[in-house]
Design a protein around this motif. Structure first.
Motif, PDB file in Angstrom:
ATOM      1  N   LEU A 148       0.883  -1.152  -0.001  1.00  0.00           N
ATOM      2  CA  LEU A 148       0.037  -0.029  -0.001  1.00  0.00           C
ATOM      3  C   LEU A 148       0.728   1.338  -0.041  1.00  0.00           C
ATOM      4  O   LEU A 148       0.687   2.234  -0.696  1.00  0.00           O
ATOM      5  CB  LEU A 148      -0.981  -0.164   1.171  1.00  0.00           C
ATOM      6  N   GLN A 149       1.847   1.330   0.617  1.00  0.00           N
ATOM      7  CA  GLN A 149       2.933   2.437   0.886  1.00  0.00           C
ATOM      8  C   GLN A 149       3.664   2.543  -0.513  1.00  0.00           C
ATOM      9  O   GLN A 149       3.516   3.748  -0.928  1.00  0.00           O
ATOM     10  CB  GLN A 149       3.835   2.359   2.001  1.00  0.00           C
ATOM     11  N   PHE A 150       3.868   1.481  -1.065  1.00  0.00           N
ATOM     12  CA  PHE A 150       4.690   1.755  -2.466  1.00  0.00           C
ATOM     13  C   PHE A 150       3.777   2.265  -3.365  1.00  0.00           C
ATOM     14  O   PHE A 150       4.019   3.010  -4.372  1.00  0.00           O
ATOM     15  CB  PHE A 150       5.168   0.048  -2.716  1.00  0.00           C
ATOM     16  N   MET A 151       2.430   1.653  -3.223  1.00  0.00           N
ATOM     17  CA  MET A 151       1.319   2.177  -4.334  1.00  0.00           C
ATOM     18  C   MET A 151       1.202   3.620  -4.037  1.00  0.00           C
ATOM     19  O   MET A 151       0.902   4.601  -5.183  1.00  0.00           O
ATOM     20  CB  MET A 151       0.086   1.259  -4.283  1.00  0.00           C
ATOM     21  N   LEU A 152       0.872   4.029  -2.884  1.00  0.00           N
ATOM     22  CA  LEU A 152       0.647   5.433  -2.660  1.00  0.00           C
ATOM     23  C   LEU A 152       1.682   6.349  -2.552  1.00  0.00           C
ATOM     24  O   LEU A 152       1.519   7.650  -2.494  1.00  0.00           O
ATOM     25  CB  LEU A 152      -0.202   5.334  -1.304  1.00  0.00           C
ATOM     26  N   GLY A 153       2.849   6.147  -2.155  1.00  0.00           N
ATOM     27  CA  GLY A 153       4.191   6.783  -2.213  1.00  0.00           C
ATOM     28  C   GLY A 153       4.145   7.796  -0.877  1.00  0.00           C
ATOM     29  O   GLY A 153       4.681   8.784  -0.713  1.00  0.00           O
ATOM     30  N   GLU A 154       3.498   7.123   0.208  1.00  0.00           N
ATOM     31  CA  GLU A 154       3.365   7.934   1.499  1.00  0.00           C
ATOM     32  C   GLU A 154       3.397   6.763   2.611  1.00  0.00           C
ATOM     33  O   GLU A 154       2.571   5.654   2.130  1.00  0.00           O
ATOM     34  CB  GLU A 154       2.476   9.077   1.652  1.00  0.00           C
ATOM     35  N   GLY A 155       3.515   7.003   3.486  1.00  0.00           N
ATOM     36  CA  GLY A 155       3.441   6.047   4.816  1.00  0.00           C
ATOM     37  C   GLY A 155       4.611   6.237   5.806  1.00  0.00           C
ATOM     38  O   GLY A 155       5.585   6.730   5.464  1.00  0.00           O
ATOM     39  N   PRO A 156       4.397   5.529   6.889  1.00  0.00           N
ATOM     40  CA  PRO A 156       5.432   5.391   7.863  1.00  0.00           C
ATOM     41  C   PRO A 156       6.851   4.914   7.477  1.00  0.00           C
ATOM     42  O   PRO A 156       7.876   5.351   7.720  1.00  0.00           O
ATOM     43  CB  PRO A 156       4.855   4.469   9.071  1.00  0.00           C
ATOM     44  N   GLY A 157       6.859   3.831   6.567  1.00  0.00           N
ATOM     45  CA  GLY A 157       7.973   3.296   6.095  1.00  0.00           C
ATOM     46  C   GLY A 157       8.856   4.306   5.420  1.00  0.00           C
ATOM     47  O   GLY A 157       9.821   4.342   5.450  1.00  0.00           O
ATOM     48  N   LEU A 158       8.070   4.920   4.308  1.00  0.00           N
ATOM     49  CA  LEU A 158       8.673   5.736   3.662  1.00  0.00           C
ATOM     50  C   LEU A 158       9.386   6.890   4.429  1.00  0.00           C
ATOM     51  O   LEU A 158      10.426   7.669   4.076  1.00  0.00           O
ATOM     52  CB  LEU A 158       7.930   6.256   2.431  1.00  0.00           C
ATOM     53  N   GLU A 159       8.572   7.304   5.505  1.00  0.00           N
ATOM     54  CA  GLU A 159       8.994   8.620   6.264  1.00  0.00           C
ATOM     55  C   GLU A 159      10.227   8.024   6.886  1.00  0.00           C
ATOM     56  O   GLU A 159      11.112   8.758   7.173  1.00  0.00           O
ATOM     57  CB  GLU A 159       8.006   9.008   7.223  1.00  0.00           C
ATOM     58  N   SER A 160      10.245   6.915   7.530  1.00  0.00           N
ATOM     59  CA  SER A 160      11.208   6.481   8.528  1.00  0.00           C
ATOM     60  C   SER A 160      12.556   6.369   7.413  1.00  0.00           C
ATOM     61  O   SER A 160      13.547   6.676   7.901  1.00  0.00           O
ATOM     62  CB  SER A 160      10.936   5.156   8.896  1.00  0.00           C
ATOM     63  N   PHE A 161      12.355   5.919   6.232  1.00  0.00           N
ATOM     64  CA  PHE A 161      13.570   5.569   5.453  1.00  0.00           C
ATOM     65  C   PHE A 161      14.125   6.968   5.104  1.00  0.00           C
ATOM     66  O   PHE A 161      15.247   7.286   4.924  1.00  0.00           O
ATOM     67  CB  PHE A 161      13.084   4.774   4.198  1.00  0.00           C
ATOM     68  N   GLY A 162      12.778   7.907   4.621  1.00  0.00           N
ATOM     69  CA  GLY A 162      13.575   9.149   4.302  1.00  0.00           C
ATOM     70  C   GLY A 162      14.274  10.306   5.635  1.00  0.00           C
ATOM     71  O   GLY A 162      15.353  10.730   5.184  1.00  0.00           O
ATOM     72  N   THR A 163      13.707   9.920   6.898  1.00  0.00           N
ATOM     73  CA  THR A 163      14.453  10.935   7.754  1.00  0.00           C
ATOM     74  C   THR A 163      15.450  10.153   8.672  1.00  0.00           C
ATOM     75  O   THR A 163      16.482  10.844   9.137  1.00  0.00           O
ATOM     76  CB  THR A 163      13.502  11.129   8.799  1.00  0.00           C
ATOM     77  N   GLY A 164      15.377   8.665   8.203  1.00  0.00           N
ATOM     78  CA  GLY A 164      16.597   7.894   8.958  1.00  0.00           C
ATOM     79  C   GLY A 164      15.993   7.782  10.579  1.00  0.00           C
ATOM     80  O   GLY A 164      17.136   7.368  11.518  1.00  0.00           O
ATOM     81  N   ALA A 165      14.916   8.118  10.976  1.00  0.00           N
ATOM     82  CA  ALA A 165      14.502   8.041  12.392  1.00  0.00           C
ATOM     83  C   ALA A 165      13.388   7.315  12.356  1.00  0.00           C
ATOM     84  O   ALA A 165      12.609   7.237  11.321  1.00  0.00           O
ATOM     85  CB  ALA A 165      14.397   9.579  13.056  1.00  0.00           C
ATOM     86  N   PRO A 166      12.786   6.810  13.608  1.00  0.00           N
ATOM     87  CA  PRO A 166      11.527   6.078  13.689  1.00  0.00           C
ATOM     88  C   PRO A 166      10.280   6.725  13.252  1.00  0.00           C
ATOM     89  O   PRO A 166      10.369   8.109  13.510  1.00  0.00           O
ATOM     90  CB  PRO A 166      11.525   5.600  15.067  1.00  0.00           C
ATOM     91  N   ALA A 167       9.237   6.199  12.613  1.00  0.00           N
ATOM     92  CA  ALA A 167       8.039   6.923  12.381  1.00  0.00           C
ATOM     93  C   ALA A 167       7.018   6.329  13.214  1.00  0.00           C
ATOM     94  O   ALA A 167       6.704   5.059  12.706  1.00  0.00           O
ATOM     95  CB  ALA A 167       7.835   6.900  10.828  1.00  0.00           C
ATOM     96  N   LEU A 168       6.793   6.793  14.082  1.00  0.00           N
ATOM     97  CA  LEU A 168       5.591   6.031  14.996  1.00  0.00           C
ATOM     98  C   LEU A 168       4.290   6.618  15.126  1.00  0.00           C
ATOM     99  O   LEU A 168       4.197   7.953  15.306  1.00  0.00           O
ATOM    100  CB  LEU A 168       6.171   6.053  16.551  1.00  0.00           C
ATOM    101  N   VAL A 186      -6.185  -1.715  11.097  1.00  0.00           N
ATOM    102  CA  VAL A 186      -4.871  -1.200  11.737  1.00  0.00           C
ATOM    103  C   VAL A 186      -5.198  -0.184  12.706  1.00  0.00           C
ATOM    104  O   VAL A 186      -5.747   0.984  12.198  1.00  0.00           O
ATOM    105  CB  VAL A 186      -3.645  -1.076  10.547  1.00  0.00           C
ATOM    106  N   GLY A 187      -4.626  -0.122  13.805  1.00  0.00           N
ATOM    107  CA  GLY A 187      -4.736   0.945  14.846  1.00  0.00           C
ATOM    108  C   GLY A 187      -3.423   1.595  15.045  1.00  0.00           C
ATOM    109  O   GLY A 187      -3.430   2.786  15.688  1.00  0.00           O
ATOM    110  N   ALA A 188      -2.240   0.825  14.990  1.00  0.00           N
ATOM    111  CA  ALA A 188      -1.113   1.572  15.217  1.00  0.00           C
ATOM    112  C   ALA A 188       0.073   0.995  14.430  1.00  0.00           C
ATOM    113  O   ALA A 188       0.071  -0.152  14.075  1.00  0.00           O
ATOM    114  CB  ALA A 188      -0.875   1.175  16.827  1.00  0.00           C
ATOM    115  N   VAL A 189       1.003   1.792  14.102  1.00  0.00           N
ATOM    116  CA  VAL A 189       2.176   1.273  13.043  1.00  0.00           C
ATOM    117  C   VAL A 189       3.493   1.862  13.634  1.00  0.00           C
ATOM    118  O   VAL A 189       3.552   3.116  13.964  1.00  0.00           O
ATOM    119  CB  VAL A 189       1.847   1.762  11.523  1.00  0.00           C
ATOM    120  N   PHE A 190       4.522   1.277  13.783  1.00  0.00           N
ATOM    121  CA  PHE A 190       5.769   1.750  14.226  1.00  0.00           C
ATOM    122  C   PHE A 190       6.727   1.335  12.991  1.00  0.00           C
ATOM    123  O   PHE A 190       6.991  -0.048  12.972  1.00  0.00           O
ATOM    124  CB  PHE A 190       5.938   1.094  15.352  1.00  0.00           C
TER     125      PHE A 190
END
Length: 240
Positions: free
Chosen positions: A69-89, A112-116
């Motif tokens: 879903l994140q790959f398709m939409l181009g946004e999400g916690p994984g892309l944020e975490s990868f881009g900043t190098g910090a956890p996205a919680l 889904v209620g929480a993503v880390f």
């Protein structure tokens, strides 16, 4: 970080490996992290760029669906975490709409209620993410967060080991080449679409993503349809 969390996590991984009769693998890291973090799902994703990523391991279909879903939409916690190098919680996904306006309702719709998301790092360079989700909206404890960092570091070491040297001699180059080998159908379809629409690759990928989202399809499935000639995305093509 003190030495206690790494020692505890590594002992758990070693014990689990002995129990299942194998070595420590990405799948084992995901499964063990799921139990230790009280998560309903965990996925490890190798990332070379926003559009070059591959799921290296997961605990189930929903974990993989969230990554797709994140790959398709181009946004999400994984892309944020990868881009900043910090956890996205996001301990309560409902409050994260401003951060990820499209991903948040889509993920919430999957229960889904929480993503880390925690970055996989090689030195100062992020090479992917370890992502855990819960159905219940609840934050990580301090101990769980510390353990998640150790699981992420362990996953990074496992991913880099077979690809320690790329053509440039840089270990990260090896990981990047590995990630770029995946989703090859998406890249091919993006190039084909770029020519057909006489537009740049970014706009072509956006069109491909938009069609996949509008029609509730995986982006890889849309790419395959384009490559086989069963689907043509002309101007204004968003529906089936």
């Amino acid at each position: 970080m003190d030495s206690e969390p790494p020692s505890r996590v590594w002992s758990l991984l070693a014990e689990e490996a002995r129990t299942v009769g194998g070595g420590i693998s990405i799948g084992l890291v995901c499964a063990t992290a799921g139990r230790v973090l009280a998560a309903d799902g965990v996925a490890v994703t190798l990332i070379a760029s926003e559009t070059a990523r591959e799921i290296a391991g997961s605990t189930g279909a929903l974990s993989r669906q969230l990554e797709e879903l994140q790959f398709m939409l181009g946004e999400g916690p994984g892309l944020e975490s990868f881009g900043t190098g910090a956890p996205a919680l996001a301990c309560d996904l409902r409050s994260a709409t401003a951060r990820w306006p499209v991903f948040t309702p889509a993920a919430a719709g999957l229960g889904v209620g929480a993503v880390f998301s925690f970055p996989l790092r090689f030195g100062a360079v992020a090479i992917g993410t370890l992502e855990a989700y819960r159905h219940e909206a609840r934050e990580l404890t301090e101990e769980e967060a510390g353990d998640a960092f150790v699981f992420a570091d362990t996953a990074a070491l496992l991913l880099l080991e077979p690809y320690q040297r790329g053509e440039s001699g840089d270990p990260v180059d090896g990981a990047a080449r590995l990630a770029q080998d995946y989703h090859i159908e998406v890249y091919q379809a993006t190039g084909m679409l770029s020519v057909q629409l006489r537009t740049n690759l970014d706009d072509a990928l956006a069109r491909l993503r938009g069609y996949a989202f509008a029609n509730d399809m995986r982006i890889s499935a849309v790419a395959r349809e384009i490559l086989t000639g069963r689907l043509a995305l002309g101007e204004g093509s968003t529906g089936a």
